[in-house]
Scaffold this motif. Sequence first.
Motif, PDB file in Angstrom:
ATOM      1  N   VAL A 162     -10.489 -26.320   1.423  1.00  0.00           N
ATOM      2  CA  VAL A 162     -10.943 -25.885   2.792  1.00  0.00           C
ATOM      3  C   VAL A 162      -9.749 -25.881   3.796  1.00  0.00           C
ATOM      4  O   VAL A 162      -8.853 -26.158   3.781  1.00  0.00           O
ATOM      5  N   PRO A 163     -10.005 -24.687   4.798  1.00  0.00           N
ATOM      6  CA  PRO A 163      -8.788 -24.453   5.459  1.00  0.00           C
ATOM      7  C   PRO A 163      -8.434 -25.657   6.345  1.00  0.00           C
ATOM      8  O   PRO A 163      -9.268 -26.529   6.894  1.00  0.00           O
ATOM      9  N   ALA A 164      -7.026 -26.048   6.562  1.00  0.00           N
ATOM     10  CA  ALA A 164      -6.533 -27.282   7.236  1.00  0.00           C
ATOM     11  C   ALA A 164      -5.809 -26.814   8.338  1.00  0.00           C
ATOM     12  O   ALA A 164      -5.624 -27.371   9.626  1.00  0.00           O
ATOM     13  N   GLY A 192     -14.631 -15.844   3.025  1.00  0.00           N
ATOM     14  CA  GLY A 192     -14.059 -16.012   4.199  1.00  0.00           C
ATOM     15  C   GLY A 192     -14.392 -17.491   4.684  1.00  0.00           C
ATOM     16  O   GLY A 192     -15.169 -18.290   4.291  1.00  0.00           O
ATOM     17  N   TRP A 193     -13.929 -17.601   5.926  1.00  0.00           N
ATOM     18  CA  TRP A 193     -14.341 -19.013   6.904  1.00  0.00           C
ATOM     19  C   TRP A 193     -14.337 -18.631   8.144  1.00  0.00           C
ATOM     20  O   TRP A 193     -13.681 -17.698   8.775  1.00  0.00           O
ATOM     21  N   ARG A 194     -15.106 -19.351   9.012  1.00  0.00           N
ATOM     22  CA  ARG A 194     -15.147 -19.466  10.258  1.00  0.00           C
ATOM     23  C   ARG A 194     -14.791 -20.815  10.812  1.00  0.00           C
ATOM     24  O   ARG A 194     -15.434 -21.822  10.172  1.00  0.00           O
ATOM     25  N   PRO A 198     -14.735 -26.140   9.121  1.00  0.00           N
ATOM     26  CA  PRO A 198     -14.983 -24.839   8.832  1.00  0.00           C
ATOM     27  C   PRO A 198     -16.238 -24.509   7.957  1.00  0.00           C
ATOM     28  O   PRO A 198     -16.946 -25.408   7.416  1.00  0.00           O
ATOM     29  N   THR A 199     -16.802 -23.301   8.224  1.00  0.00           N
ATOM     30  CA  THR A 199     -18.252 -22.779   7.696  1.00  0.00           C
ATOM     31  C   THR A 199     -17.613 -21.732   6.876  1.00  0.00           C
ATOM     32  O   THR A 199     -17.064 -20.848   7.137  1.00  0.00           O
ATOM     33  N   ARG A 200     -18.229 -21.791   5.570  1.00  0.00           N
ATOM     34  CA  ARG A 200     -17.897 -20.583   4.693  1.00  0.00           C
ATOM     35  C   ARG A 200     -18.686 -19.349   4.839  1.00  0.00           C
ATOM     36  O   ARG A 200     -19.910 -19.519   4.988  1.00  0.00           O
ATOM     37  N   LEU A 201     -18.103 -18.196   4.915  1.00  0.00           N
ATOM     38  CA  LEU A 201     -18.885 -16.992   5.032  1.00  0.00           C
ATOM     39  C   LEU A 201     -18.942 -16.152   3.748  1.00  0.00           C
ATOM     40  O   LEU A 201     -17.960 -16.250   2.970  1.00  0.00           O
TER      41      LEU A 201
END
Length: 78
Positions: free
Chosen positions: A9-11, A46-48, A26-29
């Motif tokens: 998960v993005p940090a 991707g991610w938002r 983060p929300t996975r797209l």
Amino acid sequence: MTLWMVDDVPARMIYAGKRWRITDTPTRLRHSVWEAPRESSLGLYGWRFQGTDEDGLSLVFDVYKGEDGWHVQRAYDY
């Protein structure tokens, strides 16, 4: 752009010469939300998330992983 992940998960990231901390969940797209270049669409995800820089500026980022790494598709105020 450089994106660091923790448990997939993005940090945090570096974008536009600044360090950004991910300051929300983060929300996975998935494929359906992307307008990315056609050559990047295979396996595209991707991610938002909200990122906050060292000065306290917060933006929402949509990022996607292409064949050559992570890219910012969009960055905007909310």
